[in-house]
Structure formats: C-alpha cells, structure tokens
Design a protein around this motif. Structure first.
Motif, PDB file in Angstrom:
ATOM      1  N   GLY A 119       0.810  -1.214   0.000  1.00 37.28           N
ATOM      2  CA  GLY A 119       0.000   0.000   0.000  1.00 37.28           C
ATOM      3  C   GLY A 119       0.845   1.267   0.000  1.00 37.28           C
ATOM      4  N   LYS A 120       1.862   1.286   0.815  1.00 38.65           N
ATOM      5  CA  LYS A 120       2.744   2.447   0.872  1.00 38.65           C
ATOM      6  C   LYS A 120       3.511   2.602  -0.433  1.00 38.65           C
ATOM      7  N   GLN A 121       3.971   1.497  -0.965  1.00 40.12           N
ATOM      8  CA  GLN A 121       4.696   1.525  -2.247  1.00 40.12           C
ATOM      9  C   GLN A 121       3.791   2.071  -3.349  1.00 40.12           C
ATOM     10  N   ALA A 122       2.547   1.614  -3.390  1.00 37.03           N
ATOM     11  CA  ALA A 122       1.608   2.071  -4.419  1.00 37.03           C
ATOM     12  C   ALA A 122       1.338   3.571  -4.289  1.00 37.03           C
ATOM     13  N   TRP A 123       1.186   4.062  -3.060  1.00 38.98           N
ATOM     14  CA  TRP A 123       0.927   5.482  -2.848  1.00 38.98           C
ATOM     15  C   TRP A 123       2.105   6.334  -3.346  1.00 38.98           C
ATOM     16  N   VAL A 124       3.313   5.912  -3.045  1.00 38.33           N
ATOM     17  CA  VAL A 124       4.494   6.656  -3.483  1.00 38.33           C
ATOM     18  C   VAL A 124       4.592   6.626  -5.010  1.00 38.33           C
ATOM     19  N   LEU A 125       4.300   5.502  -5.623  1.00 34.75           N
ATOM     20  CA  LEU A 125       4.366   5.402  -7.083  1.00 34.75           C
ATOM     21  C   LEU A 125       3.303   6.267  -7.756  1.00 34.75           C
ATOM     22  N   LEU A 126       2.120   6.344  -7.175  1.00 35.83           N
ATOM     23  CA  LEU A 126       1.033   7.132  -7.762  1.00 35.83           C
ATOM     24  C   LEU A 126       1.163   8.623  -7.482  1.00 35.83           C
ATOM     25  N   ALA A 127       2.024   9.006  -6.557  1.00 37.42           N
ATOM     26  CA  ALA A 127       2.166  10.426  -6.213  1.00 37.42           C
ATOM     27  C   ALA A 127       2.607  11.263  -7.407  1.00 37.42           C
ATOM     28  N   GLY A 128       3.256  10.672  -8.365  1.00 32.26           N
ATOM     29  CA  GLY A 128       3.692  11.402  -9.556  1.00 32.26           C
ATOM     30  C   GLY A 128       2.591  11.658 -10.554  1.00 32.26           C
ATOM     31  N   THR A 129       1.382  11.188 -10.279  1.00 27.54           N
ATOM     32  CA  THR A 129       0.263  11.403 -11.194  1.00 27.54           C
ATOM     33  C   THR A 129      -0.752  12.407 -10.662  1.00 27.54           C
ATOM     34  N   ILE A 130      -0.604  12.820  -9.415  1.00 31.46           N
ATOM     35  CA  ILE A 130      -1.538  13.758  -8.790  1.00 31.46           C
ATOM     36  C   ILE A 130      -0.801  15.082  -8.594  1.00 31.46           C
ATOM     37  N   PRO A 131      -1.289  16.178  -9.191  1.00 35.51           N
ATOM     38  CA  PRO A 131      -0.572  17.451  -9.057  1.00 35.51           C
ATOM     39  C   PRO A 131      -0.314  17.812  -7.590  1.00 35.51           C
ATOM     40  N   THR A 132       0.879  18.168  -7.283  1.00 36.83           N
ATOM     41  CA  THR A 132       1.421  18.574  -5.975  1.00 36.83           C
ATOM     42  C   THR A 132       1.573  17.425  -4.974  1.00 36.83           C
ATOM     43  N   ALA A 133       1.034  16.262  -5.242  1.00 35.91           N
ATOM     44  CA  ALA A 133       1.147  15.151  -4.288  1.00 35.91           C
ATOM     45  C   ALA A 133       2.593  14.699  -4.137  1.00 35.91           C
ATOM     46  N   ALA A 134       3.362  14.771  -5.197  1.00 38.41           N
ATOM     47  CA  ALA A 134       4.756  14.328  -5.138  1.00 38.41           C
ATOM     48  C   ALA A 134       5.550  15.121  -4.112  1.00 38.41           C
ATOM     49  N   PHE A 135       5.229  16.405  -3.963  1.00 36.82           N
ATOM     50  CA  PHE A 135       5.948  17.239  -2.996  1.00 36.82           C
ATOM     51  C   PHE A 135       5.665  16.805  -1.564  1.00 36.82           C
ATOM     52  N   PHE A 136       4.405  16.553  -1.268  1.00 41.38           N
ATOM     53  CA  PHE A 136       4.017  16.168   0.089  1.00 41.38           C
ATOM     54  C   PHE A 136       4.502  14.766   0.442  1.00 41.38           C
ATOM     55  N   VAL A 137       4.359  13.851  -0.491  1.00 40.78           N
ATOM     56  CA  VAL A 137       4.806  12.476  -0.250  1.00 40.78           C
ATOM     57  C   VAL A 137       6.325  12.432  -0.111  1.00 40.78           C
ATOM     58  N   GLU A 138       7.024  13.187  -0.954  1.00 36.11           N
ATOM     59  CA  GLU A 138       8.490  13.219  -0.878  1.00 36.11           C
ATOM     60  C   GLU A 138       8.946  13.733   0.476  1.00 36.11           C
ATOM     61  N   ARG A 139       8.309  14.774   0.976  1.00 38.55           N
ATOM     62  CA  ARG A 139       8.697  15.344   2.270  1.00 38.55           C
ATOM     63  C   ARG A 139       8.477  14.335   3.389  1.00 38.55           C
ATOM     64  N   LYS A 140       7.341  13.660   3.355  1.00 37.47           N
ATOM     65  CA  LYS A 140       7.030  12.675   4.396  1.00 37.47           C
ATOM     66  C   LYS A 140       8.020  11.507   4.347  1.00 37.47           C
ATOM     67  N   ILE A 141       8.287  11.007   3.159  1.00 38.74           N
ATOM     68  CA  ILE A 141       9.205   9.880   2.992  1.00 38.74           C
ATOM     69  C   ILE A 141      10.621  10.276   3.396  1.00 38.74           C
ATOM     70  N   SER A 142      11.034  11.478   3.014  1.00 42.95           N
ATOM     71  CA  SER A 142      12.388  11.927   3.352  1.00 42.95           C
ATOM     72  C   SER A 142      12.585  12.039   4.852  1.00 42.95           C
ATOM     73  N   ARG A 143      11.619  12.607   5.538  1.00 43.08           N
ATOM     74  CA  ARG A 143      11.724  12.710   7.000  1.00 43.08           C
ATOM     75  C   ARG A 143      11.807  11.333   7.643  1.00 43.08           C
ATOM     76  N   GLU A 144      11.024  10.429   7.128  1.00 38.26           N
ATOM     77  CA  GLU A 144      10.989   9.075   7.680  1.00 38.26           C
ATOM     78  C   GLU A 144      12.307   8.335   7.451  1.00 38.26           C
ATOM     79  N   LEU A 145      12.859   8.471   6.252  1.00 43.32           N
ATOM     80  CA  LEU A 145      14.027   7.676   5.898  1.00 43.32           C
ATOM     81  C   LEU A 145      15.368   8.331   6.223  1.00 43.32           C
ATOM     82  N   GLU A 146      15.396   9.643   6.413  1.00 43.37           N
ATOM     83  CA  GLU A 146      16.667  10.293   6.743  1.00 43.37           C
ATOM     84  C   GLU A 146      17.244   9.756   8.049  1.00 43.37           C
TER      85      GLU A 146
END
Length: 112
Positions: free
Chosen positions: A72-99
């Motif tokens: 589910g998480k993988q699918a959400w990250v992959l689909l974030a590039g198809t929803i305008p502005t979603a990539a920015f929010f998902v990237e920020r959340k993922i970066s904070r988590e993985l840094e």
C-alpha cells in the motif's frame, strides 16, 4: 540503504512534481482559456513528464524495495507522480521518515 537512493528519489519526485504542475497549468490554458501556444507547451511538457515519470517509478520502486515498504505504501508513493502537488508532500514525508534510517545505517566517521 545508501543515501544516494533517497537523494535520487527526491530529485525525481521534485522534477516529476514540477512538470505535472506545469502540465496542469498548460491544460488549463489550452482548454479553459483557449490560449494560443498552450497546445505546443502542453505537448512538450506532457512528453517530458511521461518519460521522466518512468524514471521516477524506477527510483521510487528501488527506494521502496530497499526500505521494505508494504504494498500500500509503495503504491501510494508510485502514484504520487500522477496527482498534481502530491509528489511534494509524499516526498517530504518519505524523506523525513528515511533520513533517520539512513543516518543510523551510515558508519560513523573515525575520530582522530
């Protein structure tokens, strides 16, 4: 997981996000405002976004597989590039988590 895996995902998330926002504005100009030149702009941006979205998918999938995300998480990250502005929010959340995770796994510098 190497920091470079996260960095290349972040770069492609921003590139994909910016191109998708530009494509959205181009479509508004083309169809809603009937602007001259919007058709050419939209065509160029849509082709660029399409090819770079494939690169984004590869990098995001690589990141998700190395981070061992559930489907589910993988699918959400992959689909974030198809929803305008979603990539920015998902990237920020993922970066904070993985840094923090990347910092834990990187070896500490040797003290002199």
């Amino acid at each position: 997981m190497k920091k470079s895996v996260l960095t290349r995902y972040r770069v492609m998330a921003y590139v994909t996000g910016v191109l998708l926002v530009l494509l959205t504005f181009g479509m508004i100009g083309k169809y809603a405002l009937k602007s001259d030149g919007a058709a050419d702009f939209t065509q160029v941006v849509s082709i660029a976004h399409g090819w770079l979205y494939v690169v984004y998918l590869i990098f995001a999938f690589d990141l998700g597989s190395k981070a061992k995300w559930p489907f589910g998480k993988q699918a959400w990250v992959l689909l974030a590039g198809t929803i305008p502005t979603a990539a920015f929010f998902v990237e920020r959340k993922i970066s904070r988590e993985l840094e923090a995770k990347v910092a834990e796994e990187s070896p500490a510098a040797a003290k002199a």
